[in-house]
Design a protein around this motif. Structure first.
Motif, PDB file in Angstrom:
ATOM      1  N   UNK A   1       0.865  -1.182   0.000  1.00 34.55           N
ATOM      2  CA  UNK A   1       0.000   0.000   0.000  1.00 34.55           C
ATOM      3  C   UNK A   1       0.899   1.229   0.000  1.00 34.55           C
ATOM      4  N   UNK A   2       0.590   2.158  -0.895  1.00 30.74           N
ATOM      5  CA  UNK A   2       1.367   3.397  -0.952  1.00 30.74           C
ATOM      6  C   UNK A   2       0.846   4.384   0.089  1.00 30.74           C
ATOM      7  N   UNK A   3       1.667   5.380   0.381  1.00 33.18           N
ATOM      8  CA  UNK A   3       1.196   6.405   1.315  1.00 33.18           C
ATOM      9  C   UNK A   3      -0.019   7.142   0.759  1.00 33.18           C
ATOM     10  N   UNK A   4      -0.156   7.170  -0.564  1.00 35.21           N
ATOM     11  CA  UNK A   4      -1.314   7.817  -1.208  1.00 35.21           C
ATOM     12  C   UNK A   4      -2.591   7.031  -0.951  1.00 35.21           C
ATOM     13  N   UNK A   5      -2.459   5.786  -0.472  1.00 31.13           N
ATOM     14  CA  UNK A   5      -3.627   4.940  -0.233  1.00 31.13           C
ATOM     15  C   UNK A   5      -3.815   3.912  -1.342  1.00 31.13           C
ATOM     16  N   UNK A   6      -3.188   4.121  -2.492  1.00 26.50           N
ATOM     17  CA  UNK A   6      -3.300   3.150  -3.594  1.00 26.50           C
ATOM     18  C   UNK A   6      -2.649   1.833  -3.190  1.00 26.50           C
TER      19      UNK A   6
END
Ligand SMILES: Cc1cc2nc3c(=O)[nH]c(=O)nc-3n(C[C@H](O)[C@H](O)[C@H](O)COP(=O)(O)OP(=O)(O)OC[C@H]3O[C@@H](n4cnc5c(N)ncnc54)[C@H](O)[C@@H]3O)c2cc1C
Length: 421
Positions: free
Chosen positions: A147-152
């Motif tokens: 999971x990326x920090x962007x939420x993706x």
């Protein structure tokens, strides 16, 4: 989008892992949180990038006091000579300097970084910069993505964690990977600074009177409480405004950290021999001979060149020898005292600069829980570790980068194989 392999971290270990996975014709994604790839690599070796070291494997292992023996097995798969051949294949000629250290012929670390980036492009590896990973996605049994920090979220069959340690966080190594490893069931051993300058409260340090004084090829030791040496390194050292630095001191630093921990944080004694080919007796003979050869000459002139002048004058003071006195004034007792100061000067150090200012992180993901031939996690299928996040740390001199490149190559290659199973 789905990938075969995701590599997190664009330092030497991650770049190498992504290249090795790409060479297996897999769909590979490299995620880097910073604006640039290889930021720490670009400043390593004083900006010249000490890519690897040409000493024999046994010697390399000896220069990696933090679990270097773990690397014996990886080195049978990929080693320092493979690194040299790899870079030469990419058009980066390397040259050997002292102690086996290998640098690019151009003396430009950026050339090493650029060659790795071009190779990633050639192999069609997807690279996303300014893309910090927040966590690993996993089931009870295996890794499924990140999971990326962007939420993706991005799915992958295998994930290589190459996010480095905690030293010099401005380069992006902020220790993000340790909690991920713990969540995957791994042990993270205590973290501490290694290859780091030492602090001292001695009056002659606080007064800064020795600041900037370098001793060439001095023998520097860390002593146990009983006065026995734990470790001795013969290299250059430097007095600074806060304590000690220079190659010999950096190499001793982790032993100071461990000894202080053992002694509830109490200061540790260091011993300096500025004339390593001499002991107290032979140094005494040398001092007496030079003093008596010309008994009218001021001692500080008669002894010129034995050790650097500032060190000589300081030690003469310690031995209560008047700077203006001559050979005719010198007693055996005072000469013996000075010989002792020159060959075994002792001083206390009471700490190190913080981990953020260290060259290398001590401690990390326990190597007991990683397969040495593949860098696979023993706890979670599809998870791989490489580089400084592991509990492996070497002296400066190309040993850490060697460890990062070797473990990176093996992790990437095996993550690619795993993803095809
Ligand atoms: C000034 C200096 C000089 C050095 N000189 C030498 C030397 O001469 N010889 C030697 O052997 N070693 C040297 N070292 C040590 C060596 O550079 C490191 O051991 C090596 O770079 C570690 O490689 P790595 O790939 O494991 O980690 P790093 O190089 O630290 O790379 C980790 C990467 O992961 C990225 N990252 C971190 N978290 C995330 C996240 N959440 N999401 C996405 N990306 C993330 C970071 O931005 C970084 O780019 C030096 C270190 C310093 C600081």
């Amino acid at each position: 989008m789905n990938y075969d392999v995701i590599v997190i971290g664009g330092g030497p270990s991650g770049l190498m892992a992504a290249i090795a996975a790409g060479m297996n014709n897999k769909k590979v994604l490299l995620l880097e949180k910073g604006k640039k790839l290889g930021q720490k690599l670009a400043i390593s070796g004083g900006g010249r990038c000490n890519v690897t070291n040409r000493l024999p494997v046994d010697e390399i292992v000896k220069h990696i006091p933090g679990n270097g023996r773990f690397l014996y097995s990886p080195f049978t798969v990929y080693n320092n000579e493979d690194i040299i051949a790899f870079f030469e294949g990419l058009g980066v000629g390397l040259k050997e300097e002292d102690h086996g250290r290998m640098f690019p012929v151009s003396n430009r670390a950026q050339d090493v970084v650029d060659a790795l980036i071009h190779e990633l492009e050639r192999l069609g590896v997807d690279v996303r910069k300014e893309t910090p990973v927040a966590k690993l996605l996993m089931t009870e049994e295996k890794i499924v993505g990140v999971r990326l920090q962007s939420g993706d979220e991005i799915q992958a069959k295998a994930v290589v964690v190459a996010v480095g340690g905690k030293a010099v966080p401005q380069t992006g190594s902020t220790g993000d990977g340790y909690p991920w490893a713990e969540r995957a069931g791994h042990t993270v051993t205590d973290l501490y600074p290694t290859e780091v300058p030492l602090l001292s409260n001695e009056t002659f340090i606080r007064s800064k009177e020795l600041q900037g004084l370098a001793l060439r090829d001095a023998e520097v030791s860390v002593l146990k409480k009983n006065g026995k040496a734990i470790i001795t390194h013969k290299m250059d050292m430097l007095f600074t405004h806060f304590g000690l630095s220079g190659p010999a001191v950096l190499r001793c630093s982790q032993f100071v950290v461990k000894e202080m921990k053992k002694n509830d944080g109490k200061a540790v004694t260091m011993r300096i021999n500025a004339l390593p080919d001499y002991n107290a007796e032979s140094a005494f003979q040398l001092l007496m001979k030079k003093a008596k050869d010309d008994p009218k000459k001021a001692l500080k002139n008669a002894w010129k060149g034995i050790v650097p002048e500032r060190w000589l004058l300081f030690l003469m003071q310690q031995a209560t020898i008047d700077e203006a006195s001559t050979g005719a004034d010198l007693s055996n007792e005072l000469a013996r005292q000075l010989a002792k100061e020159i060959t075994s000067f002792e001083m206390k150090v009471n700490g190190t600069q913080p981990l953020a200012k260290a060259f290398v992180t001590g401690g990390g993901v326990s190597v007991k829980e990683v397969e040495p031939k593949t860098m696979a996690s023993k706890k979670k299928l599809g998870l791989y570790f490489c580089g400084e996040i592991l509990d492996i740390h070497g002296y400066t001199g190309g040993y850490n980068i060697t460890s990062a490149l070797v473990t990176g190559h093996i992790a990437g290659d095996n993550a690619a194989n795993f993803s095809g199973e």
